[in-house]
Motif scaffolding. Structure first.
Motif, PDB file in Angstrom:
ATOM      1  N   GLU A  84       4.706  -4.492   4.995  1.00 46.19           N
ATOM      2  CA  GLU A  84       4.329  -5.787   5.634  1.00 46.19           C
ATOM      3  C   GLU A  84       3.129  -5.897   5.017  1.00 46.19           C
ATOM      4  O   GLU A  84       2.186  -4.459   5.470  1.00 46.19           O
ATOM      5  N   ARG A  85       2.345  -6.433   4.369  1.00 43.73           N
ATOM      6  CA  ARG A  85       0.806  -6.641   4.149  1.00 43.73           C
ATOM      7  C   ARG A  85       0.014  -4.665   2.967  1.00 43.73           C
ATOM      8  O   ARG A  85      -0.844  -4.642   3.267  1.00 43.73           O
ATOM      9  N   PRO A  86       1.384  -4.788   1.612  1.00 43.92           N
ATOM     10  CA  PRO A  86       1.114  -3.338   1.252  1.00 43.92           C
ATOM     11  C   PRO A  86      -0.371  -3.389   0.732  1.00 43.92           C
ATOM     12  O   PRO A  86      -0.740  -4.789  -0.049  1.00 43.92           O
ATOM     13  N   LEU A  99      -4.930  -8.121 -12.071  1.00 42.06           N
ATOM     14  CA  LEU A  99      -5.752  -8.641 -10.429  1.00 42.06           C
ATOM     15  C   LEU A  99      -5.241  -9.733 -10.192  1.00 42.06           C
ATOM     16  O   LEU A  99      -4.515 -10.165  -8.751  1.00 42.06           O
ATOM     17  N   VAL A 100      -4.703 -10.818 -11.584  1.00 42.39           N
ATOM     18  CA  VAL A 100      -4.814 -12.497 -11.266  1.00 42.39           C
ATOM     19  C   VAL A 100      -2.763 -11.606 -10.942  1.00 42.39           C
ATOM     20  O   VAL A 100      -2.861 -12.946 -10.404  1.00 42.39           O
ATOM     21  N   GLU A 106       1.153 -13.466  -2.005  1.00 44.80           N
ATOM     22  CA  GLU A 106       0.877 -13.633  -1.021  1.00 44.80           C
ATOM     23  C   GLU A 106       1.259 -12.172   0.077  1.00 44.80           C
ATOM     24  O   GLU A 106       0.535 -12.197   0.434  1.00 44.80           O
ATOM     25  N   ARG A 107       2.054 -11.337  -0.671  1.00 45.93           N
ATOM     26  CA  ARG A 107       2.637  -9.838   0.469  1.00 45.93           C
ATOM     27  C   ARG A 107       1.467  -9.612   0.250  1.00 45.93           C
ATOM     28  O   ARG A 107       1.489  -8.719   0.738  1.00 45.93           O
ATOM     29  N   TRP A 108       0.753  -9.116  -0.816  1.00 48.56           N
ATOM     30  CA  TRP A 108       0.540  -8.270  -0.911  1.00 48.56           C
ATOM     31  C   TRP A 108      -1.072  -8.123   0.334  1.00 48.56           C
ATOM     32  O   TRP A 108      -1.230  -9.763   0.039  1.00 48.56           O
ATOM     33  N   ASP A 139     -11.095 -14.073  -4.343  1.00 49.17           N
ATOM     34  CA  ASP A 139      -9.746 -13.807  -3.422  1.00 49.17           C
ATOM     35  C   ASP A 139     -10.607 -13.016  -2.384  1.00 49.17           C
ATOM     36  O   ASP A 139     -11.049 -11.728  -2.084  1.00 49.17           O
ATOM     37  N   PRO A 140     -10.393 -13.128  -1.141  1.00 49.13           N
ATOM     38  CA  PRO A 140     -11.230 -12.418   0.633  1.00 49.13           C
ATOM     39  C   PRO A 140     -10.583 -11.301  -0.151  1.00 49.13           C
ATOM     40  O   PRO A 140     -10.578  -9.642   0.813  1.00 49.13           O
TER      41      PRO A 140
END
Length: 248
Positions: A84-86, A99-100, A106-108, A139-140
């Protein structure tokens, strides 16, 4: 870097038969870096193409981007699906395709971009390339690190900092932009990459041509499941993404 005044012999606007227009040229610790535009100023309605030249060597432009996006997609696909959230490190901001693409997924989780050229960062933050990457930079999850990638991996990246390294700082392991970049593909450089990855993490390296020798170097450095994915180009050999996995 200190901006260099425009060359009076370089045109400031392009007509249908004129060549590329130099938008910015700077001299820095790694040599000259240039941003050029071609097309888009002749009233035809075609989108302009921006290209980055370093020390007279063409690096990349905004005309395609398939292989730069593959760099991100293949790395994510190589991670365990339950992770999750690698966290991903993108080596080289370039024209921003990687980058784009990362921000679109969304998984990153954390997305760090290491770029050594202050000019390139400026072109994205406030210059002509901001139209391409402005939303991604805002993007945060995104953090821009102004540093040399080789030094960052060697000196600043804590062990196990990233789940994926997506590196695109040269035209490939066999065609480096500056001599100092050779260190990234050396045994010590690959060891630093391996150390920066979590167990099961993925190393993805962009190249303008296949390199069987680099595949073997990855195996010698202890990486597993070494393979390449190709993107055909209109002329010449295909672009390549070298992929390798850090074992558990």
């Amino acid at each position: 870097m200190t901006p260099v005044p425009p060359d009076p012999n370089v045109p400031t606007s392009a007509g249908p038969t004129e060549g590329p227009v130099t938008l910015d040229r700077r001299e820095g610790p790694y040599g000259e870096v240039v941003l050029r535009r071609r097309g888009g100023a002749d009233g035809s309605g075609g989108a302009p193409v921006h290209e980055i030249i370093a020390n007279g060597c063409f690096l990349m432009d905004t005309s395609d981007g398939r292989s730069e996006r593959l760099l991100i997609d293949a790395a994510l696909a190589g991670l365990p699906p339950e992770r999750e959230r690698p966290a991903v490190l993108i080596g080289g901001l370039g024209v921003g395709f990687s980058l784009v693409r990362a921000v679109e997924e969304e998984r990153w989780g954390r997305i760090a971009v290491v770029e050594r050229e202050a000019a390139v960062i400026d072109w994205h933050r406030t210059g002509p390339l901001s139209a391409l990457t402005g939303r991604a930079l805002a993007d945060p999850r995104t953090a821009i690190v102004h540093a040399d990638l080789v030094a960052h991996l060697r000196d600043d990246a804590a062990p196990g900092s990233y789940d994926a390294l997506c590196l695109d700082i040269d035209n490939g392991p066999d065609w480096t932009v500056t001599d100092g970049n050779d260190g990234l593909y050396s045994p010590a450089g690959l060891a630093a990459c391996r150390a920066a990855l979590t167990a099961g993490g993925v190393l993805a390296v962009w190249s303008a041509q296949p390199s069987p020798a680099f595949d073997q170097a990855l195996r010698n450095a202890g990486f597993q499941r070494v393979r390449t994915e190709e993107v055909p180009v209109a002329r010449g050999v295909p672009d390549v993404v070298h992929l390798a996995l850090k074992g558990a």
